[in-house]
Design an enzyme around this catalytic site. Structure first.
Site, PDB file in Angstrom:
ATOM      1  N   GLU A   1      -2.740   6.701   8.148  1.00 34.94           N
ATOM      2  CA  GLU A   1      -3.604   7.545   7.343  1.00 34.94           C
ATOM      3  C   GLU A   1      -4.519   8.327   8.243  1.00 34.94           C
ATOM      4  O   GLU A   1      -4.897   7.856   9.311  1.00 34.94           O
ATOM      5  CB  GLU A   1      -4.505   6.674   6.444  1.00 34.94           C
ATOM      6  CG  GLU A   1      -3.912   6.359   5.119  1.00 34.94           C
ATOM      7  CD  GLU A   1      -4.801   5.456   4.282  1.00 34.94           C
ATOM      8  OE1 GLU A   1      -6.000   5.291   4.585  1.00 34.94           O
ATOM      9  OE2 GLU A   1      -4.257   4.905   3.314  1.00 34.94           O
TER      10      GLU A   1
ATOM     11  N   LYS B   1       0.814  -1.219   0.000  1.00 38.25           N
ATOM     12  CA  LYS B   1       0.000   0.000   0.000  1.00 38.25           C
ATOM     13  C   LYS B   1       0.846   1.267   0.000  1.00 38.25           C
ATOM     14  O   LYS B   1       0.462   2.271  -0.596  1.00 38.25           O
ATOM     15  CB  LYS B   1      -0.930   0.005   1.215  1.00 38.25           C
ATOM     16  CG  LYS B   1      -2.010  -1.064   1.165  1.00 38.25           C
ATOM     17  CD  LYS B   1      -2.943  -0.910   2.367  1.00 38.25           C
ATOM     18  CE  LYS B   1      -3.740  -2.167   2.656  1.00 38.25           C
ATOM     19  NZ  LYS B   1      -4.852  -2.420   1.758  1.00 38.25           N
TER      20      LYS B   1
ATOM     21  N   HIS C   1     -14.613  -3.983   8.065  1.00 41.71           N
ATOM     22  CA  HIS C   1     -13.864  -3.689   6.836  1.00 41.71           C
ATOM     23  C   HIS C   1     -14.027  -4.745   5.756  1.00 41.71           C
ATOM     24  O   HIS C   1     -13.256  -4.793   4.812  1.00 41.71           O
ATOM     25  CB  HIS C   1     -12.365  -3.476   7.124  1.00 41.71           C
ATOM     26  CG  HIS C   1     -12.099  -2.424   8.151  1.00 41.71           C
ATOM     27  ND1 HIS C   1     -12.491  -1.116   7.994  1.00 41.71           N
ATOM     28  CD2 HIS C   1     -11.496  -2.497   9.356  1.00 41.71           C
ATOM     29  CE1 HIS C   1     -12.134  -0.430   9.066  1.00 41.71           C
ATOM     30  NE2 HIS C   1     -11.542  -1.240   9.916  1.00 41.71           N
TER      31      HIS C   1
ATOM     32  N   ARG D   1      -6.863  -7.487  -9.988  1.00 39.19           N
ATOM     33  CA  ARG D   1      -7.557  -8.759 -10.272  1.00 39.19           C
ATOM     34  C   ARG D   1      -9.014  -8.449 -10.527  1.00 39.19           C
ATOM     35  O   ARG D   1      -9.438  -7.299 -10.429  1.00 39.19           O
ATOM     36  CB  ARG D   1      -7.458  -9.662  -9.043  1.00 39.19           C
ATOM     37  CG  ARG D   1      -7.966  -8.949  -7.785  1.00 39.19           C
ATOM     38  CD  ARG D   1      -8.044  -9.856  -6.572  1.00 39.19           C
ATOM     39  NE  ARG D   1      -8.193  -9.111  -5.336  1.00 39.19           N
ATOM     40  CZ  ARG D   1      -9.338  -8.722  -4.811  1.00 39.19           C
ATOM     41  NH1 ARG D   1     -10.469  -8.975  -5.438  1.00 39.19           N
ATOM     42  NH2 ARG D   1      -9.367  -8.068  -3.677  1.00 39.19           N
TER      43      ARG D   1
HETATM   44  P1  ADP Z   1     -13.061  -7.556  -3.319  1.00 40.67           P
HETATM   45  O1  ADP Z   1     -11.897  -6.672  -2.923  1.00 40.67           O
HETATM   46  O2  ADP Z   1     -12.888  -8.327  -4.564  1.00 40.67           O
HETATM   47  O3  ADP Z   1     -14.350  -6.901  -3.194  1.00 40.67           O
HETATM   48  P2  ADP Z   1     -12.688  -8.655  -0.809  1.00 40.67           P
HETATM   49  O4  ADP Z   1     -11.570  -7.697  -0.579  1.00 40.67           O
HETATM   50  O5  ADP Z   1     -13.881  -8.589   0.035  1.00 40.67           O
HETATM   51  O6  ADP Z   1     -13.145  -8.674  -2.288  1.00 40.67           O
HETATM   52  O7  ADP Z   1     -12.156 -10.121  -0.778  1.00 40.67           O
HETATM   53  C1  ADP Z   1     -10.965 -10.458  -1.342  1.00 40.67           C
HETATM   54  C2  ADP Z   1     -10.647 -11.861  -0.930  1.00 40.67           C
HETATM   55  O8  ADP Z   1     -10.923 -12.061   0.432  1.00 40.67           O
HETATM   56  C3  ADP Z   1     -11.449 -12.898  -1.662  1.00 40.67           C
HETATM   57  O9  ADP Z   1     -10.578 -13.956  -1.920  1.00 40.67           O
HETATM   58  C4  ADP Z   1     -12.492 -13.372  -0.735  1.00 40.67           C
HETATM   59  O10 ADP Z   1     -12.749 -14.746  -0.914  1.00 40.67           O
HETATM   60  C5  ADP Z   1     -11.839 -13.134   0.587  1.00 40.67           C
HETATM   61  N1  ADP Z   1     -12.872 -12.739   1.543  1.00 40.67           N
HETATM   62  C6  ADP Z   1     -13.924 -11.957   1.332  1.00 40.67           C
HETATM   63  N2  ADP Z   1     -14.707 -11.881   2.405  1.00 40.67           N
HETATM   64  C7  ADP Z   1     -14.127 -12.648   3.352  1.00 40.67           C
HETATM   65  C8  ADP Z   1     -14.463 -13.005   4.702  1.00 40.67           C
HETATM   66  N3  ADP Z   1     -15.572 -12.585   5.310  1.00 40.67           N
HETATM   67  N4  ADP Z   1     -13.601 -13.799   5.367  1.00 40.67           N
HETATM   68  C9  ADP Z   1     -12.524 -14.245   4.779  1.00 40.67           C
HETATM   69  N5  ADP Z   1     -12.158 -13.955   3.525  1.00 40.67           N
HETATM   70  C10 ADP Z   1     -12.950 -13.187   2.808  1.00 40.67           C
HETATM   71  P1  ADP Z   2      -7.864  -3.933   2.383  1.00 42.18           P
HETATM   72  O1  ADP Z   2      -6.572  -4.166   1.688  1.00 42.18           O
HETATM   73  O2  ADP Z   2      -8.002  -4.731   3.609  1.00 42.18           O
HETATM   74  O3  ADP Z   2      -9.007  -4.017   1.417  1.00 42.18           O
HETATM   75  P2  ADP Z   2      -8.230  -1.050   2.305  1.00 42.18           P
HETATM   76  O4  ADP Z   2      -7.099  -0.091   2.389  1.00 42.18           O
HETATM   77  O5  ADP Z   2      -8.831  -1.262   0.959  1.00 42.18           O
HETATM   78  O6  ADP Z   2      -7.775  -2.425   2.919  1.00 42.18           O
HETATM   79  O7  ADP Z   2      -9.363  -0.596   3.328  1.00 42.18           O
HETATM   80  C1  ADP Z   2     -10.442  -1.439   3.664  1.00 42.18           C
HETATM   81  C2  ADP Z   2     -11.583  -0.640   4.264  1.00 42.18           C
HETATM   82  O8  ADP Z   2     -11.154   0.106   5.424  1.00 42.18           O
HETATM   83  C3  ADP Z   2     -12.170   0.419   3.363  1.00 42.18           C
HETATM   84  O9  ADP Z   2     -13.124  -0.105   2.476  1.00 42.18           O
HETATM   85  C4  ADP Z   2     -12.777   1.389   4.363  1.00 42.18           C
HETATM   86  O10 ADP Z   2     -13.976   0.898   4.872  1.00 42.18           O
HETATM   87  C5  ADP Z   2     -11.797   1.368   5.496  1.00 42.18           C
HETATM   88  N1  ADP Z   2     -10.779   2.443   5.368  1.00 42.18           N
HETATM   89  C6  ADP Z   2      -9.603   2.343   4.726  1.00 42.18           C
HETATM   90  N2  ADP Z   2      -8.913   3.501   4.801  1.00 42.18           N
HETATM   91  C7  ADP Z   2      -9.669   4.365   5.515  1.00 42.18           C
HETATM   92  C8  ADP Z   2      -9.488   5.727   5.979  1.00 42.18           C
HETATM   93  N3  ADP Z   2      -8.395   6.407   5.719  1.00 42.18           N
HETATM   94  N4  ADP Z   2     -10.479   6.288   6.706  1.00 42.18           N
HETATM   95  C9  ADP Z   2     -11.599   5.587   6.989  1.00 42.18           C
HETATM   96  N5  ADP Z   2     -11.820   4.311   6.615  1.00 42.18           N
HETATM   97  C10 ADP Z   2     -10.873   3.685   5.878  1.00 42.18           C
HETATM   98 MG    MG Z   3      -9.351  -2.882  -0.180  1.00 33.90          MG
END
Ligand code: ADP
Ligand code: ADP
Ligand code: MG
Length: 645
Positions: A200, A116, A235, A297
């Site tokens: 952040e 990240k 999240h 992906r």
């Molecule tokens: P996307 O970013 O594609 O919307 P997620 O970030 O929610 O999907 O999920 C990414 C990966 O994490 C997928 O491989 C999914 O199977 C897995 N995943 C999603 N939800 C869960 C959960 N509740 N517990 C464990 N793994 C999860």
């Molecule tokens: P992951 O790799 O687990 O998907 P992300 O960086 O995409 O992590 O963040 C997952 C979730 O966490 C976001 O969809 C949002 O709900 C919350 N989040 C992430 N960054 C922030 C932020 N700076 N402030 C508030 N919520 C956040």
């Molecule tokens: Mg994410």
């Protein structure tokens, strides 16, 4: 076009990819672990190769075996799906080195977006707005704390290698900072093998907005508009939609352009998602939306984009991987109506969303032509503890947001799943809640509405009576399925003077004198001996001695007690068994402690998540077998609570 494709995944995404590949005339090859020997994706593929034991680490994550399976079956290409190896640059490279086609971006693009902090640096350089924060090299707790103080609380500590909602801590005050840092690093070390973090600004009223992008090997990049994935729990996305509520054309234009710029900055080829976080305290505004990360992906929620654009994104992936240009130009893409997706998880909202495993003895979902269903399981399938608990996605597409939400809520209410528990009723309540329908959502929506969204898990009186009706009907024999019929009920040996009606809505009964039907469920016994006055919109299914009552997305399972006598009041004993194999990460009570109903006893890590096991009633901790750090198998007795007398 490719001639054959190996799908390095399982479950609904493997089935989804097989469907499109087959439509394009591509031979499909599945891979599977021990636990998936009879899985749907294995049955649907033209060929299948066993790649190892049930834990993903010994099968779906073993790149060498997957590549060997591709070689052995003469596959031309590998599609990784999502999760597992989909964002593993080394695996992508190994696939290419083996002379196979990788259905995904080139390994350098994956690497550039993999961490990240590095991804954010790169986006800053490309002129894409990123969430304000600290991305520095200096990882000393003193320096991190100083940066957090400077950013101003609340802040979010994120593992740079994090994903799937793990490795994240919100910190509200300076005094909590160091404790949160340590716990975030601990989780990051065990989940990702990398303790580096970034800090952040925590965005208030946050909305998760993401943009679907697509590139080809001829230098073209387009976007397919945005999705809103703000409905999350811990999240993790639960409900997603496209387009985003409250997005005006100018804001859409700005963020989609930023997403295309981000993809171009890493020479992106294939399907990708640029995730943004928006401060929605005053609606969606272009100057309050920041880059968060890129997922290199296909996304779990890609169907909502497919529904509003009329495109098949898996087909796009396969065409791009074959070297073809993107099927559409930007000016040929537009938004049609509204689409919403709900993730049906095998979990029990009433007991803290604990994952639920077991066989799908009753399974009926999305039985409407208005609903698109993506699933990797069928009646009789097993939900195992080895993989994530998502069992299906239900997707609706309507002219308006309201109609899509209405259709999807109905589909959730009509789902029947047992004995595995699901969040269907929870989803239905969320989709029909006033705030959701108004579009006033942010990532705190579920946490803030939990009380109204989570049911008790206990059947209503009408549901219990309905189960009794079904038993009576069953014992008295079927007299045909006329829409509404009535007959003189007879119970052996003596005639039973009453009547039972069955209509499409369920069962109704008038009985004189009272009759008795006894049922059990989860250690409780119900004796139904009253007259039902009103009919409820419930449906029942009987299989042998089990009676399922479906009530607005909740599926209650009863067992018929054959004996007529007095039921032994099997006083629920307070043994807390491990519901699945896992690791104890915290023991929150000591032997002899007094506990109250709902109090956290033990925290278990299983199915990629942490779960709290709680006290079923007020009492005293009589036995304590859980040890922090210990591995437990399914059914291990962890704690026994003795009821207050
Ligand atoms: P996307 O970013 O594609 O919307 P997620 O970030 O929610 O999907 O999920 C990414 C990966 O994490 C997928 O491989 C999914 O199977 C897995 N995943 C999603 N939800 C869960 C959960 N509740 N517990 C464990 N793994 C999860
Ligand atoms: P992951 O790799 O687990 O998907 P992300 O960086 O995409 O992590 O963040 C997952 C979730 O966490 C976001 O969809 C949002 O709900 C919350 N989040 C992430 N960054 C922030 C932020 N700076 N402030 C508030 N919520 C956040
Ligand atoms: Mg994410």
């Amino acid at each position: 076009m490719l001639t054959s494709l190996l799908i390095a995944n399982r479950g609904e995404i493997a089935c989804r990819i097989i469907r499109t590949a087959r439509a394009l005339g591509i031979r499909t090859i599945a891979v599977y672990s021990d636990a998936d020997a009879n899985a749907l994706h294995v049955r649907q593929a033209d060929e299948a190769v066993h790649i190892g034991a049930s834990p993903a680490r010994e099968s779906y994550l073993v790149g060498d075996r997957i590549i060997a399976a591709a070689k052995q079956t003469g596959a031309a290409a590998i599609h990784p799906g999502y999760g597992f190896l989909s964002e593993n640059a080394d695996f992508a490279q190994a696939v290419l080195d083996a002379g196979l086609i990788w259905v995904g971006p080139n390994p350098d693009s994956i690497r550039a977006m993999g961490l990240k902090d590095a991804a954010k640096q790169r986006m800053i350089a490309a002129g894409v707005p990123v969430t304000p924060g600290y991305l520095g090299e200096d990882q000393s707790p003193e320096r991190l704390k100083m940066e957090a103080d400077a950013i101003g609380y609340p802040v979010l500590i994120k593992a740079v290698a994090g994903g799937g909602g793990k490795g994240m801590r919100r910190v509200d005050t300076a005094t909590e900072f160091v404790d949160s840092l340590v716990s975030c690093q601990r989780e990051a070390a065990s989940s990702f093998g990398n303790t580096d973090v970034l800090i952040e600004k925590y965005i208030l009223s946050p909305r998760h907005i993401e943009v679907q992008v697509f590139g080809d090997s001829h230098g073209n990049v387009v976007h397919l508009f945005e999705r809103d994935c703000s409905l999350q729990r811990r999240h993790q996305k639960v409900i997603e939609e496209a387009p985003a509520p409250g997005m005006d054309a100018a804001t859409r234009e700005a963020i989609c352009a930023a997403a295309v710029k981000a993809a171009k900055a890493v020479d992106y080829v294939g399907a990708g998602t640029i995730e943004f976080i928006a401060d929605a305290s005053e609606g969606l505004r272009a100057d309050r939306i920041w880059f968060m990360e890129m997922n290199t992906r296909l996304q779990v929620e890609h169907p909502v984009t497919e529904e509003i654009t009329g495109q098949d994104l898996v087909e796009w992936q396969l065409r791009v991987a074959s070297g073809e240009p993107l099927p559409k130009r930007q000016d040929e893409l537009s938004i049609d109506g509204w689409a919403i997706e709900a993730r049906l998880y095998a979990e029990d909202p009433a007991s803290g969303f604990l994952p639920s495993i077991g066989k799908l003895d009753f399974f009926s979902i999305g039985e409407s032509h208005l609903i698109r269903t993506e699933t990797g399981v069928a009646l009789g399938s097993e939900i195992s503890p080895f993989y994530d608990p998502m069992i299906a996605k239900l997707i609706s597409h309507g002219r308006s947001r309201d109609s899509a939400a209405y259709g999807l809520a109905n589909a959730c209410r009509n789902s029947i799943v047992a004995p595995v528990k699901t969040n269907a009723a929870f989803l239905a309540r969320a989709l029909s809640s006033a705030d959701f329908l108004l579009g006033t959502i942010d990532t705190g929506f579920i946490a803030n509405h939990e009380a109204e969204l989570v049911g008790s898990g206990e059947p209503s009186a009408a549901a219990i009576e309905c189960a009794a009706m079904a038993v009576l009907h069953d014992e008295m024999g079927d007299a045909g399925s006329v829409q509404l019929w009535q007959y003189e009920a007879r119970r052996q040996p003596e005639p039973y003077p009453g009547s039972v009606w069955r209509s499409l809505a369920g069962f109704r009964m008038a009985a004189e004198p009272r009759i008795r039907v006894a049922l059990t469920r989860d250690g409780s016994t119900f004796v139904v001996d009253r007259v039902v006055e009103k009919s409820a919109m419930l449906s029942t299914i009987i299989k042998d001695d089990r009676i399922l009552v479906a009530d607005m997305g909740e599926s209650y399972l009863f067992t018929r007690l054959r004996s007529d006598g007095v039921m032994a009041g099997a006083a629920a004993d307070g043994a807390i068994l491990s519901p699945m194999p896992g690791r104890i990460i915290a023991v929150n009570v000591a032997a002899g402690d007094t506990v109250t109903k709902g109090q956290k006893l033990v925290t278990l890590e299983a199915m990629k998540m942490e779960h709290s096991l709680t006290a079923p009633f007020d009492g005293v901790v009589a036995d304590l077998n859980a040890v922090e750090g210990g591995q437990v198998t399914e059914g291990t007795m962890l704690v026994r609570i003795e009821k207050d007398s």
